[in-house]
Design an enzyme around this catalytic site. Sequence first.
Site, PDB file in Angstrom:
ATOM      1  N   HIS A 146      75.083  62.783  45.256  1.00 46.38           N
ATOM      2  CA  HIS A 146      75.230  62.134  43.954  1.00 46.38           C
ATOM      3  C   HIS A 146      75.839  60.757  44.211  1.00 46.38           C
ATOM      4  O   HIS A 146      76.642  60.599  45.126  1.00 46.38           O
ATOM      5  CB  HIS A 146      76.177  62.991  43.101  1.00 46.38           C
ATOM      6  CG  HIS A 146      76.291  62.572  41.669  1.00 46.38           C
ATOM      7  ND1 HIS A 146      77.077  61.525  41.275  1.00 46.38           N
ATOM      8  CD2 HIS A 146      75.728  63.084  40.550  1.00 46.38           C
ATOM      9  CE1 HIS A 146      77.004  61.405  39.950  1.00 46.38           C
ATOM     10  NE2 HIS A 146      76.184  62.337  39.493  1.00 46.38           N
ATOM     11  N   GLN A 227      79.287  70.352  41.270  1.00 40.30           N
ATOM     12  CA  GLN A 227      78.161  71.185  40.871  1.00 40.30           C
ATOM     13  C   GLN A 227      78.289  72.607  41.402  1.00 40.30           C
ATOM     14  O   GLN A 227      77.489  73.460  41.063  1.00 40.30           O
ATOM     15  CB  GLN A 227      76.872  70.535  41.403  1.00 40.30           C
ATOM     16  CG  GLN A 227      75.658  70.712  40.555  1.00 40.30           C
ATOM     17  CD  GLN A 227      75.849  70.295  39.122  1.00 40.30           C
ATOM     18  OE1 GLN A 227      76.011  71.129  38.243  1.00 40.30           O
ATOM     19  NE2 GLN A 227      75.844  68.996  38.864  1.00 40.30           N
ATOM     20  N   LYS A 250      82.033  70.236  33.516  1.00 41.61           N
ATOM     21  CA  LYS A 250      80.879  70.983  34.013  1.00 41.61           C
ATOM     22  C   LYS A 250      81.156  72.481  34.076  1.00 41.61           C
ATOM     23  O   LYS A 250      80.298  73.258  34.479  1.00 41.61           O
ATOM     24  CB  LYS A 250      80.483  70.478  35.402  1.00 41.61           C
ATOM     25  CG  LYS A 250      79.910  69.056  35.353  1.00 41.61           C
ATOM     26  CD  LYS A 250      79.213  68.694  36.628  1.00 41.61           C
ATOM     27  CE  LYS A 250      78.990  67.214  36.772  1.00 41.61           C
ATOM     28  NZ  LYS A 250      77.807  66.736  36.054  1.00 41.61           N
ATOM     29  N   CYS A 389      71.270  60.430  39.145  1.00 40.12           N
ATOM     30  CA  CYS A 389      72.279  59.738  39.970  1.00 40.12           C
ATOM     31  C   CYS A 389      72.085  60.008  41.453  1.00 40.12           C
ATOM     32  O   CYS A 389      73.060  60.115  42.209  1.00 40.12           O
ATOM     33  CB  CYS A 389      73.710  60.109  39.568  1.00 40.12           C
ATOM     34  SG  CYS A 389      74.123  59.602  37.909  1.00 40.12           S
TER      35      CYS A 389
HETATM   36  C1  LIG Z   1      77.036  66.783  42.504  1.00 37.27           C
HETATM   37  C2  LIG Z   1      77.788  65.922  41.551  1.00 37.27           C
HETATM   38  N1  LIG Z   1      78.775  65.163  41.994  1.00 37.27           N
HETATM   39  C3  LIG Z   1      79.505  64.391  41.183  1.00 37.27           C
HETATM   40  C4  LIG Z   1      79.234  64.318  39.846  1.00 37.27           C
HETATM   41  C5  LIG Z   1      80.045  63.403  39.006  1.00 37.27           C
HETATM   42  O1  LIG Z   1      80.748  64.093  38.054  1.00 37.27           O
HETATM   43  P1  LIG Z   1      81.539  63.288  36.942  1.00 37.27           P
HETATM   44  O2  LIG Z   1      80.533  62.445  36.263  1.00 37.27           O
HETATM   45  O3  LIG Z   1      82.122  64.332  36.084  1.00 37.27           O
HETATM   46  O4  LIG Z   1      82.562  62.483  37.668  1.00 37.27           O
HETATM   47  C6  LIG Z   1      78.210  65.085  39.320  1.00 37.27           C
HETATM   48  C7  LIG Z   1      77.883  65.011  37.888  1.00 37.27           C
HETATM   49  O5  LIG Z   1      76.804  64.682  37.480  1.00 37.27           O
HETATM   50  C8  LIG Z   1      77.472  65.906  40.196  1.00 37.27           C
HETATM   51  O6  LIG Z   1      76.465  66.659  39.727  1.00 37.27           O
END
Ligand SMILES: Cc1ncc(COP(=O)(O)O)c(C=O)c1O
Lengths: 431, 143
Positions: A146, A227, A250, A389
Amino acid sequence: MGASRVTKTAQGPLTGEGVAATRPTLDAHRQRADFAYLEELVNGKPLAYLDSAASTQKPRQVLDALREFYEHSYANVHRGVYRLAERATEAFEGAREKARAFVNASSTREIVFTRNATEALNLVAYAWGLDNLRPGDLVVVTELEHHSNFVPWQYVAQRQGAGFRYIPIDDSGELQLDALERIASEGRVKVVATNLVSNSLGTINPVEKLGAWAHEQGAIMVVDAAQAAPHRPIDVQALGCDFLALSSHKLCGPSGIGVLWGRQELLEGMAPFNLGGEMIRKVTLERTTWNELPHKFEAGTPAIAEAVGFGAALDYISAVGLEAIERHEHELTAYTLGRLGELPWIETYGPPAERHAGIVSFNVEGVHPHDVAQILDWEGVAVRAGHHCTQPLMARLGVAATTRASFYLYTLPEEIDRLVDGLHKVKQHLG
Amino acid sequence: MSEFDDLYREVILDHYKSPRHYGRLERPDGEAEGQNPLCGDELSISVAYAGDTISDIRFEGRGCAISQAATSMLTELVIGRGIAEVAAMSKDELLAEIGIPLTPVRLKCALLGLGVLKVALHRSAGTPLPEEWANLGQDLELR
Ligand SMILES: Cc1ncc(COP(=O)(O)O)c(C=O)c1O
């Protein structure tokens, strides 16, 4: 990139009937009673919410905890001498203890509250990376990271003149660990950063193995569990990592709060990230000393009620049982891959069902994912379409975007059926 | 979902499947292209003038149904109209024609064609692109 077309493995309702009694199960129908939002109609149709990987819906128990806290125990935390502030602090710190237990950390000093997983990962990249990376060092991420565990490392590595490498994936979206030897020959590996579960492909990554390799290289192991944490038990000690990040929103909790877990010796050796109130021990005109862990990393008024709501969410999903959730999602994933596998005009991405968490990415032949999501929305089925992302991963897959369906403890197999029915409409209108 | 919405949807799907004025003019008076990197939509538009009016228009592209259908609808809206009038045309006129509510993400898809057309018209007239379009143009990589 070839798609994994996984054969049908599970069918029928997944409500626990016919499943061996010794295995933890959950009754999604019963859980749904806790989620008012699932009663909502979209275009006059019941909502099939298949976007839990982006954020989950919130159960009544979490909403009640927020209201209860605001109505009876709210004040700013720490430093207060009156009773209400003490109650607020107790509730806030109680949430920290819940988070500690949830990831099996050895101490609450290792639990730093952040805004979200992204901020937790930035904290490590800046506060650890700026003091520990230099030319000749390597930061290693993965091709399916991500952006939140990719961009901060790319940026800090560049700033420090360190190298930036990625572990490539194979055609089914799994890490190619045989690349590690080559990577290690190219410099001093100082950071290995990976997600435990990929948000785009649902790949479950071999974090224990990578952690052992990282430590052999003298590197720190940073795990993005954003995740993974909602869907399977997390044990930071068993994972053998050094840092781990997650987000409350999440896993049924409020947005605005997340956790960085870090090994105490490392956190102690790190400079602060944000500076200001609460993170100090003593401030004079000449110099400032830092507060003890974890407060050293928590400058300013935190997300107080959100922390309490997060604690309630941890209680909620722990009561359902993380193993039961994992199993439920596994069955949904196998069912989805099976049903989509019957449609020759659909390409699915990611590993076979056994190594695939509750996230299914796919494309409909010749149809843009945005259009797929739009037509599904008309049918009351909410999915995400885009790059999730993970632009480097999309480039590797050779697509601009995918459509992604993702599940949680309230997801029903009937909702997957509605997804498949909707996809037939997509095919009929646009295919 | 109302039948009214359905009707709009039918029209969009129809334009997507059978785009109007598809192709490229051999001797255009104005030309431009653009893409929406977020979803990979791509468009090029060529226009021909007769005096002060747009006498002909063609577009080519690929991408999501909204971007392609909106551009097809746009060609029908502008053909035969004054160059200056279309160069100053508001987003709302096109959005009203599309008729269904769009989320901000889809809005960019829907406006790609109009942005590309504006670049073509302003460029051939030697006038600067209005500021709101210049900003959107950065997102949409208008050229
Ligand atoms: C694998 C992963 N890492 C990091 C994030 C980032 O999470 P947040 O937007 O809550 O910081 C996400 C969320 O989409 C994710 O799916």
